[in-house]
Design a protein around this motif. Structure first.
Motif, PDB file in Angstrom:
ATOM      1  N   THR A 100     126.348  16.891 -71.174  1.00  0.00           N
ATOM      2  CA  THR A 100     125.849  15.551 -71.473  1.00  0.00           C
ATOM      3  C   THR A 100     124.628  15.644 -72.379  1.00  0.00           C
ATOM      4  O   THR A 100     123.913  16.654 -72.402  1.00  0.00           O
ATOM      5  CB  THR A 100     125.469  14.815 -70.177  1.00  0.00           C
ATOM      6  N   PRO A 101     124.353  14.584 -73.141  1.00  0.00           N
ATOM      7  CA  PRO A 101     123.187  14.599 -74.038  1.00  0.00           C
ATOM      8  C   PRO A 101     121.868  14.813 -73.312  1.00  0.00           C
ATOM      9  O   PRO A 101     120.969  15.450 -73.857  1.00  0.00           O
ATOM     10  CB  PRO A 101     123.248  13.215 -74.697  1.00  0.00           C
ATOM     11  N   VAL A 102     121.738  14.258 -72.107  1.00  0.00           N
ATOM     12  CA  VAL A 102     120.460  14.409 -71.398  1.00  0.00           C
ATOM     13  C   VAL A 102     120.168  15.868 -71.105  1.00  0.00           C
ATOM     14  O   VAL A 102     119.044  16.349 -71.299  1.00  0.00           O
ATOM     15  CB  VAL A 102     120.478  13.579 -70.093  1.00  0.00           C
ATOM     16  N   VAL A 103     121.174  16.598 -70.634  1.00  0.00           N
ATOM     17  CA  VAL A 103     120.977  18.009 -70.302  1.00  0.00           C
ATOM     18  C   VAL A 103     120.722  18.809 -71.565  1.00  0.00           C
ATOM     19  O   VAL A 103     119.839  19.684 -71.608  1.00  0.00           O
ATOM     20  CB  VAL A 103     122.187  18.559 -69.532  1.00  0.00           C
ATOM     21  N   LYS A 104     121.498  18.487 -72.654  1.00  0.00           N
ATOM     22  CA  LYS A 104     121.305  19.237 -73.888  1.00  0.00           C
ATOM     23  C   LYS A 104     119.921  18.963 -74.500  1.00  0.00           C
ATOM     24  O   LYS A 104     119.287  19.866 -75.038  1.00  0.00           O
ATOM     25  CB  LYS A 104     122.398  18.870 -74.886  1.00  0.00           C
ATOM     26  N   SER A 105     119.486  17.709 -74.397  1.00  0.00           N
ATOM     27  CA  SER A 105     118.180  17.390 -74.960  1.00  0.00           C
ATOM     28  C   SER A 105     117.037  18.006 -74.156  1.00  0.00           C
ATOM     29  O   SER A 105     115.902  18.057 -74.626  1.00  0.00           O
ATOM     30  CB  SER A 105     117.996  15.871 -75.024  1.00  0.00           C
ATOM     31  N   LYS A 159     122.246   5.784 -64.880  1.00  0.00           N
ATOM     32  CA  LYS A 159     122.328   5.234 -66.232  1.00  0.00           C
ATOM     33  C   LYS A 159     123.362   6.024 -67.039  1.00  0.00           C
ATOM     34  O   LYS A 159     123.111   6.507 -68.139  1.00  0.00           O
ATOM     35  CB  LYS A 159     120.960   5.338 -66.926  1.00  0.00           C
ATOM     36  N   GLN A 160     124.528   6.136 -66.465  1.00  0.00           N
ATOM     37  CA  GLN A 160     125.555   6.976 -67.090  1.00  0.00           C
ATOM     38  C   GLN A 160     126.010   6.416 -68.433  1.00  0.00           C
ATOM     39  O   GLN A 160     126.462   7.159 -69.310  1.00  0.00           O
ATOM     40  CB  GLN A 160     126.744   7.106 -66.136  1.00  0.00           C
ATOM     41  N   GLU A 161     125.894   5.098 -68.622  1.00  0.00           N
ATOM     42  CA  GLU A 161     126.319   4.503 -69.895  1.00  0.00           C
ATOM     43  C   GLU A 161     125.429   4.933 -71.046  1.00  0.00           C
ATOM     44  O   GLU A 161     125.863   4.906 -72.211  1.00  0.00           O
ATOM     45  CB  GLU A 161     126.329   2.977 -69.785  1.00  0.00           C
ATOM     46  N   THR A 162     124.221   5.345 -70.737  1.00  0.00           N
ATOM     47  CA  THR A 162     123.330   5.804 -71.808  1.00  0.00           C
ATOM     48  C   THR A 162     123.416   7.303 -72.020  1.00  0.00           C
ATOM     49  O   THR A 162     122.809   7.823 -72.955  1.00  0.00           O
ATOM     50  CB  THR A 162     121.881   5.434 -71.481  1.00  0.00           C
ATOM     51  N   SER A 221     127.878   8.480 -78.030  1.00  0.00           N
ATOM     52  CA  SER A 221     127.725   7.261 -78.832  1.00  0.00           C
ATOM     53  C   SER A 221     126.399   6.576 -78.542  1.00  0.00           C
ATOM     54  O   SER A 221     125.711   6.106 -79.463  1.00  0.00           O
ATOM     55  CB  SER A 221     128.892   6.311 -78.539  1.00  0.00           C
ATOM     56  N   ALA A 222     126.053   6.530 -77.272  1.00  0.00           N
ATOM     57  CA  ALA A 222     124.770   5.914 -76.930  1.00  0.00           C
ATOM     58  C   ALA A 222     123.613   6.720 -77.506  1.00  0.00           C
ATOM     59  O   ALA A 222     122.594   6.171 -77.960  1.00  0.00           O
ATOM     60  CB  ALA A 222     124.633   5.798 -75.408  1.00  0.00           C
ATOM     61  N   PHE A 223     123.779   8.015 -77.497  1.00  0.00           N
ATOM     62  CA  PHE A 223     122.729   8.866 -78.043  1.00  0.00           C
ATOM     63  C   PHE A 223     122.580   8.642 -79.543  1.00  0.00           C
ATOM     64  O   PHE A 223     121.465   8.520 -80.070  1.00  0.00           O
ATOM     65  CB  PHE A 223     123.058  10.320 -77.730  1.00  0.00           C
ATOM     66  N   LEU A 224     123.752   8.530 -80.290  1.00  0.00           N
ATOM     67  CA  LEU A 224     123.705   8.305 -81.727  1.00  0.00           C
ATOM     68  C   LEU A 224     123.117   6.939 -82.051  1.00  0.00           C
ATOM     69  O   LEU A 224     122.366   6.769 -83.014  1.00  0.00           O
ATOM     70  CB  LEU A 224     125.109   8.443 -82.319  1.00  0.00           C
ATOM     71  N   LYS A 225     123.455   5.994 -81.218  1.00  0.00           N
ATOM     72  CA  LYS A 225     122.917   4.655 -81.423  1.00  0.00           C
ATOM     73  C   LYS A 225     121.396   4.635 -81.257  1.00  0.00           C
ATOM     74  O   LYS A 225     120.676   3.981 -82.017  1.00  0.00           O
ATOM     75  CB  LYS A 225     123.574   3.701 -80.437  1.00  0.00           C
ATOM     76  N   MET A 226     120.946   5.370 -80.256  1.00  0.00           N
ATOM     77  CA  MET A 226     119.502   5.458 -80.015  1.00  0.00           C
ATOM     78  C   MET A 226     118.806   6.148 -81.179  1.00  0.00           C
ATOM     79  O   MET A 226     117.746   5.697 -81.634  1.00  0.00           O
ATOM     80  CB  MET A 226     119.239   6.229 -78.715  1.00  0.00           C
ATOM     81  N   ILE A 227     119.435   7.200 -81.713  1.00  0.00           N
ATOM     82  CA  ILE A 227     118.853   7.898 -82.849  1.00  0.00           C
ATOM     83  C   ILE A 227     118.804   6.972 -84.073  1.00  0.00           C
ATOM     84  O   ILE A 227     117.808   6.918 -84.802  1.00  0.00           O
ATOM     85  CB  ILE A 227     119.645   9.179 -83.167  1.00  0.00           C
ATOM     86  N   TYR A 228     119.888   6.223 -84.259  1.00  0.00           N
ATOM     87  CA  TYR A 228     119.936   5.296 -85.405  1.00  0.00           C
ATOM     88  C   TYR A 228     118.853   4.232 -85.285  1.00  0.00           C
ATOM     89  O   TYR A 228     118.147   3.922 -86.242  1.00  0.00           O
ATOM     90  CB  TYR A 228     121.324   4.656 -85.478  1.00  0.00           C
ATOM     91  N   SER A 229     118.709   3.721 -84.091  1.00  0.00           N
ATOM     92  CA  SER A 229     117.707   2.680 -83.880  1.00  0.00           C
ATOM     93  C   SER A 229     116.296   3.214 -84.112  1.00  0.00           C
ATOM     94  O   SER A 229     115.465   2.563 -84.757  1.00  0.00           O
ATOM     95  CB  SER A 229     117.830   2.134 -82.457  1.00  0.00           C
ATOM     96  N   TYR A 230     116.038   4.411 -83.570  1.00  0.00           N
ATOM     97  CA  TYR A 230     114.702   4.997 -83.748  1.00  0.00           C
ATOM     98  C   TYR A 230     114.431   5.327 -85.200  1.00  0.00           C
ATOM     99  O   TYR A 230     113.333   5.092 -85.732  1.00  0.00           O
ATOM    100  CB  TYR A 230     114.572   6.260 -82.883  1.00  0.00           C
ATOM    101  N   SER A 231     115.497   5.868 -85.909  1.00  0.00           N
ATOM    102  CA  SER A 231     115.327   6.232 -87.316  1.00  0.00           C
ATOM    103  C   SER A 231     115.070   4.992 -88.156  1.00  0.00           C
ATOM    104  O   SER A 231     114.236   4.989 -89.070  1.00  0.00           O
ATOM    105  CB  SER A 231     116.566   6.972 -87.823  1.00  0.00           C
TER     106      SER A 231
END
Length: 753
Positions: A446-451, A667-670, A674-684
């Protein structure tokens, strides 16, 4: 108050005075011829009258006060000599005697002594002066008497000229035992030394220490008083008063023992030496003269009691000179002897065990106050002069103690309720670590563990937390050299490894979302995870190794507390201990700085602000630890460090992993790509807008406004990280970002995205 009375020879039957002697023969009381003449000196009369003539003439005056008891002693001597003459003991040798009445006066006794020394078979009473009296033949070969020590000492000094044997039946002065001054003196009674010693022992056994003394005003009384005073002082007995009476008083209540008569007479040439070796047998008891000329007899202890108005004298014990003991023959007298202890004759009340005597301002040491023994002191007997000190290192005693007690050895025991609470918190922390490990393992991709740096970094951090929680158990239980060395080293190395891993994560987060090219290049050069972890941890290992080699912690007994011995670990070197903790603090501070700079990065995947908060908890805990640890002592000192370890460990664990676990579980939906990419896009997008606005403001002062295409040389590290997730998505986001920026400000120069 007990009254000590020194025996006094008394005279009770006054008779008519004798006539003043006209010739030497008139001076003799009793005489009988013989081959061997024995002299006798007896105080048949009480005293000699003073001369009324003036000027006074050198003559013997009248004697008055007939003493029948002494007269009986004179008859006993005569009877003994007659018995020997009528027996076959001295075949062909007849004993004669010359007995004189001293009238209890030294002058009369000296006159008799001069006649004893007169030459044998001389027609006149002549005492020849010679340098050597070895061949001189005096008329008297030996002398019996006198009774009073004062008279005996005067006569003995004269008889010493010819070493004439003198045997006294009543003179007890201690000085007469001196064979240098009285070489020819013998006696059939013990020395006053033993008499006063027996009296002092009797007083001590009766429990008295406040007495009065009555003595006679003569050599006998004064010497006995002096000796007795020394012996009572040695026994801590005080003399309340001293009364000196005239030397010669009449008292018919004093019974005088009639002396043993001589059993045999030996050749006159060896008379003195033979007398010293004579042994008398009487009723199975053996008597002889010792080296001082004293007889080995003892004393009868008599009790004066008033019964129905009459004074009765009862023998209650015998005093054995040789063994220095009182001999009691029957139960009745034994009870009488015990009753002496019931008589109170003390200046102060007896101090009980646990107390000591405090001397008052009185001149007597027997007058005192009783005070309790202070803490760590004791007394186990009555009337002790001072309390005894306990061994402060291993023993203690309360106030008014009668004994010392062994100090109880204390340490933070496994059974202690506070220790159990701390262990429960440590076990709870271990359970949290295991639960987090399971959650991260099951959500590995999952993105959380990888991050979070991936499973290796997370597992290393969790292992450090596990060791930190486990190290608290080494602080509990009886300290041993091994546990003392292990506990600080285990905590120091594991906590340093944990902070080193968090430092790498903080550096990675800062690198991933940095838009400054210069800072990004610097962070890229600095970011070497494995070397950083090994270097930071290795330095701590070196510190701990030097500490263990040169000043290793060891078990120490803290005896500063009054009633317990604290078994604790002495850290060996405060400098090394401080260096270990200080090094961890430096790493934590660096980690705090890096995390603080990245605190505004994306929330769901950014742990920088949580790391910042965890480091703050660490600093608060350990800053508080220093003064508390320095001022705390006792068995709960290790608990202070355990609490700080738990607080800092829980703080970092909760801040680092609990938010991620919350996202994974609730918060499994985040927690999707896709949620991770969306968050990156929003932050960028937000970051690009901020940058565009910033540059428009900067370029407004210039007339040359140009539009530039986005540069690809300054892409943020977040894009590199997201490339691992979805390279195409990141390219699309970059294009969209650039387009949106161009639309917002077509003439603006974009920095680097």
């Amino acid at each position: 108050m007990a009254l000590l009375i020194i025996p006094i020879i008394c005279f009770v039957i006054p008779l008519a005075a004798t006539q003043t002697c006209q010739t030497p023969d008139d001076f003799v009381t009793a005489t009988s011829p013989g081959h061997v003449i024995i002299g006798g000196l007896f105080a048949i009369h009480e005293k000699m009258l003073s001369s009324e003539d003036y000027p006074r003439r050198p003559e013997i005056q009248k004697c008055v006060g007939f003493e029948i008891s002494i007269f009986i002693q004179t008859l006993a001597m005569i009877h003994s000599i007659e018995m020997i003459n009528n027996s076959t003991l001295l075949s062909g040798i007849k004993l004669g005697y010359e007995i004189y009445d001293t009238c209890t006066e030294v002058t009369v006794a000296m006159a008799a002594a001069l006649r004893f020394l007169s030459k044998f078979n001389s027609s006149r009473e002549i005492v020849e002066f010679k340098c050597d009296y070895s061949s001189y033949m005096p008329r008297v070969k030996a002398v019996i008497g006198a009774g009073y020590s004062e008279i005996t000492m005067a006569v003995s000094r004269v008889l010493n000229l010819q070493l004439m044997p003198q045997v006294s039946y009543e003179s007890t002065a201690e000085i007469l035992s001196d064979k240098i001054r009285f070489p020819s003196f013998l006696r059939t009674v013990p020395s006053d030394f033993y008499q006063t010693k027996a009296m002092a022992n009797l007083i001590q056994k009766s429990g008295w220490n406040w007495i009065g003394i009555i003595a006679t005003d003569d050599d006998y009384g004064r010497l006995a008083l002096s000796t007795f005073a020394v012996q009572t002082t040695a026994n801590n007995v005080c003399i309340a008063f001293k009364e000196i009476l005239p030397a010669f008083l009449s008292d018919d209540t004093i019974e005088v023992r009639i002396n043993e008569t001589l059993d045999k007479i030996i050749a006159e040439a060896q008379l003195l030496d033979a007398l010293k070796n004579v042994t008398f047998i009487d009723e199975g008891n053996s008597f002889h003269f010792d080296a001082h000329g004293d007889m080995n007899t003892g004393y009868d202890v008599v009790l004066w009691k008033e019964i129905n108005g009459h004074l009765a004298i009862t023998k209650i014990a015998q005093y054995d000179l040789k063994n220095d003991v009182f001999i009691i023959t029957d139960q009745e007298t034994k009870n009488e002897f015990r009753n002496l202890k019931k008589i109170q004759s003390k200046c102060s009340k007896e101090c009980s065990p646990g107390q000591m005597k405090k001397t008052t301002r009185s001149q007597h040491i027997c007058c005192y106050e009783c005070v309790n023994c202070p803490e760590n002191h004791y007394s186990n007997q009555t009337d002790m002069d001072h309390c005894l000190l306990c061994n402060n290192e291993t023993q203690w005693a309360p106030v008014r103690s009668t004994a010392c007690f062994e100090k109880e050895v204390e340490y933070l025991n496994w059974n202690d309720s506070f220790a159990i609470l701390l262990l429960a918190l440590s076990l709870l922390g271990i359970l949290f670590v295991l639960a987090i490990g399971i959650i991260f393992t099951r959500n590995l991709n999952t993105p959380v563990v990888k991050s979070s740096g991936g499973l290796p970094i997370c597992f290393v951090i969790l292992l450090c937390h596990f060791l930190n929680f486990a190290s608290t158990g080494v602080f509990i239980g009886e300290p041993q050299d091994f546990t003392c060395k292990t506990r600080q080293t285990l905590f120091g190395v594991s906590f340093t490894l944990c902070i080193s891993c968090i430092l790498v994560k903080s550096l990675k987060i800062l690198l991933a979302f940095s838009f400054d090219p210069k800072l990004q290049n610097f962070l890229k050069c600095l970011y070497k995870p494995i070397p950083i972890i090994f270097t930071c941890t290795g330095i701590q290992v070196v510190i701990c190794t030097i500490w263990l080699i040169f000043a290793a912690p060891a078990v120490e007994e803290n005896v500063s507390l009054p009633r317990v011995i604290i078994l604790e670990c002495e850290e060996g070197s405060i400098l090394a201990f401080g260096t270990m903790l200080g090094y961890i603090a430096i790493l934590a501070f660096i980690c705090f700085i890096f995390a603080f700079k990245g605190r505004k990065l994306p929330e769901n995947y950014n742990e920088a602000k949580f790391i910042t908060f965890g480091m703050l908890i660490y600093f608060i805990a350990w800053i508080t630890f220093v003064p508390v640890y320095a001022t705390t002592f006792g068995k709960y000192l290790p608990a202070v460090e355990i609490i700080v370890i738990l607080i800092s460990n829980y703080g970092i664990l909760c801040c680092t992993f609990f938010p991620k676990c919350y996202v994974i579980l609730y918060k499994q939906e985040t927690n999707t790509k896709s949620a991770f990419l969306k968050m990156i896009y929003s932050y960028s997008s937000h970051s690009a807008s901020s940058l565009a606005t910033s540059h428009v403001s900067l370029d407004s002062t210039s007339s040359n406004i140009t539009a530039a295409n986005p540069s690809t040389g300054g892409k943020p590290a977040a894009w590199q990280e997201s490339k691992d997730l979805q390279p195409q998505a990141f390219a699309h986001m970059c294009r969209e970002n650039a387009t949106s920026i161009s639309k917002i400000s077509p003439r603006k120069r974009i920095s680097s995205i």
